[in-house]
Every structure is written in structure tokens, then in C-alpha cells.
Design a protein around this motif. Structure first.
Motif, PDB file in Angstrom:
ATOM      1  N   PRO A  51      35.516   4.168  41.336  1.00  0.00           N
ATOM      2  CA  PRO A  51      35.612   5.636  41.337  1.00  0.00           C
ATOM      3  C   PRO A  51      35.123   6.185  39.994  1.00  0.00           C
ATOM      4  O   PRO A  51      35.192   5.515  38.970  1.00  0.00           O
ATOM      5  N   GLY A  52      34.650   7.404  40.005  1.00  0.00           N
ATOM      6  CA  GLY A  52      34.148   8.018  38.787  1.00  0.00           C
ATOM      7  C   GLY A  52      35.246   8.282  37.770  1.00  0.00           C
ATOM      8  O   GLY A  52      36.442   8.191  38.077  1.00  0.00           O
ATOM      9  N   LEU A  53      34.822   8.629  36.583  1.00  0.00           N
ATOM     10  CA  LEU A  53      35.739   8.877  35.474  1.00  0.00           C
ATOM     11  C   LEU A  53      36.798   9.902  35.846  1.00  0.00           C
ATOM     12  O   LEU A  53      38.000   9.657  35.709  1.00  0.00           O
ATOM     13  N   TRP A  54      36.381  11.061  36.306  1.00  0.00           N
ATOM     14  CA  TRP A  54      37.338  12.142  36.543  1.00  0.00           C
ATOM     15  C   TRP A  54      38.206  11.881  37.761  1.00  0.00           C
ATOM     16  O   TRP A  54      39.373  12.289  37.789  1.00  0.00           O
ATOM     17  N   THR A  55      37.693  11.165  38.749  1.00  0.00           N
ATOM     18  CA  THR A  55      38.529  10.764  39.886  1.00  0.00           C
ATOM     19  C   THR A  55      39.630   9.831  39.406  1.00  0.00           C
ATOM     20  O   THR A  55      40.802   9.958  39.790  1.00  0.00           O
ATOM     21  N   THR A  56      39.268   8.908  38.543  1.00  0.00           N
ATOM     22  CA  THR A  56      40.255   7.976  37.999  1.00  0.00           C
ATOM     23  C   THR A  56      41.266   8.701  37.121  1.00  0.00           C
ATOM     24  O   THR A  56      42.474   8.430  37.198  1.00  0.00           O
ATOM     25  N   VAL A  57      40.807   9.631  36.295  1.00  0.00           N
ATOM     26  CA  VAL A  57      41.731  10.412  35.460  1.00  0.00           C
ATOM     27  C   VAL A  57      42.710  11.174  36.344  1.00  0.00           C
ATOM     28  O   VAL A  57      43.921  11.188  36.081  1.00  0.00           O
ATOM     29  N   ASP A  58      42.212  11.805  37.402  1.00  0.00           N
ATOM     30  CA  ASP A  58      43.102  12.524  38.324  1.00  0.00           C
ATOM     31  C   ASP A  58      44.111  11.582  38.971  1.00  0.00           C
ATOM     32  O   ASP A  58      45.296  11.905  39.067  1.00  0.00           O
ATOM     33  N   THR A  59      43.652  10.415  39.396  1.00  0.00           N
ATOM     34  CA  THR A  59      44.543   9.443  40.044  1.00  0.00           C
ATOM     35  C   THR A  59      45.612   8.955  39.073  1.00  0.00           C
ATOM     36  O   THR A  59      46.794   8.863  39.434  1.00  0.00           O
ATOM     37  N   LEU A  60      45.224   8.642  37.847  1.00  0.00           N
ATOM     38  CA  LEU A  60      46.196   8.195  36.843  1.00  0.00           C
ATOM     39  C   LEU A  60      47.196   9.300  36.522  1.00  0.00           C
ATOM     40  O   LEU A  60      48.402   9.044  36.381  1.00  0.00           O
TER      41      LEU A  60
END
Length: 115
Positions: free
Chosen positions: A10-19
Motif C-alpha cells: 500500500p502507498g505511504l498515505w494509505t499506510t499512515v491512515d491504517t496505522l
């Protein structure tokens, strides 16, 4: 052995949102205090970078070399991730805020190199 590159995650911002969502679900302190604690987590991570640099250079004679430069890189990545999660905690527009700020820093920093 395959010559194919594995598919990207997943992209950076998708991962940031998930975390951020995962942390929101599992945080023991809610409200403004929880937000402040998430921001203070940055200090802990920066301290771990310092510890890794000291360990990689053997600056503590009692301990000697305890870390590698790969450890320093990993700790720097933890700082970046923690900062992005903290920013996302403060605003749902974290990506836009960050990219706008990055552009202002780029313009300010590189203004002197333009012809």
C-alpha cells in the motif's frame, strides 16, 4: 529465483491512515491528552536515533559498538513514520498539509540555486 519485482505494498498515505486508525483503536488515553502523547512519541523515537548513532560510532567506551548504520536508518524511518502519524492525528488533510509544507521548504531552500 524470479526476476520479477514484487508488487508494491500500500502507498505511504494509505499506510499512515491504517496505522493511525490502528493506534486510535488501541490507545489507552483518549482526547487531547492522547493526541499530546502521540506527538511526544516523536521525542522517544529521536532518542532512539541518538542511541543508535552513539552505538554505531562506539562513543560509549563502556558499551563499545552496539549498533550498525542500518540500525540508524531504521530508527530514522521510525521518526518519519511517527511524525506522519502524529500529523495525520491532527488533521485528516495530512497529505495536503505535508506536501504544501514540503513545497514551501523546497522553494525557500532552492531559491538561491536558481539562475
Amino acid at each position: 529465483m524470479s526476476d520479477q519485482t514484487p508488487p508494491p505494498g500500500p502507498g505511504l498515505w494509505t499506510t499512515v491512515d491504517t496505522l493511525t486508525q490502528w493506534l486510535d483503536t488501541n490507545r489507552p488515553v483518549e482526547g487531547p491528552e492522547g493526541v499530546l502523547l502521540r506527538i511526544l512519541k516523536l521525542s522517544e523515537e529521536v532518542g532512539e536515533v541518538s542511541e543508535a548513532v552513539i552505538g554505531a560510532t562506539g562513543q560509549n567506551p563502556r558499551k563499545g559498538v552496539t549498533h550498525t548504520w542500518d540500525d540508524v536508518q531504521a530508527e530514522l524511518c521510525d521518526v518519519v513514520i511517527t511524525a506522519l502519524v502524529a500529523l495525520r492525528t491532527l488533521t485528516p488533510q495530512a497529505r495536503e498539509v505535508f506536501e504544501g509544507h514540503l513545497e514551501r521548504v523546497r522553494e525557500r531552500s532552492l531559491a538561491s540555486v536558481r539562475p
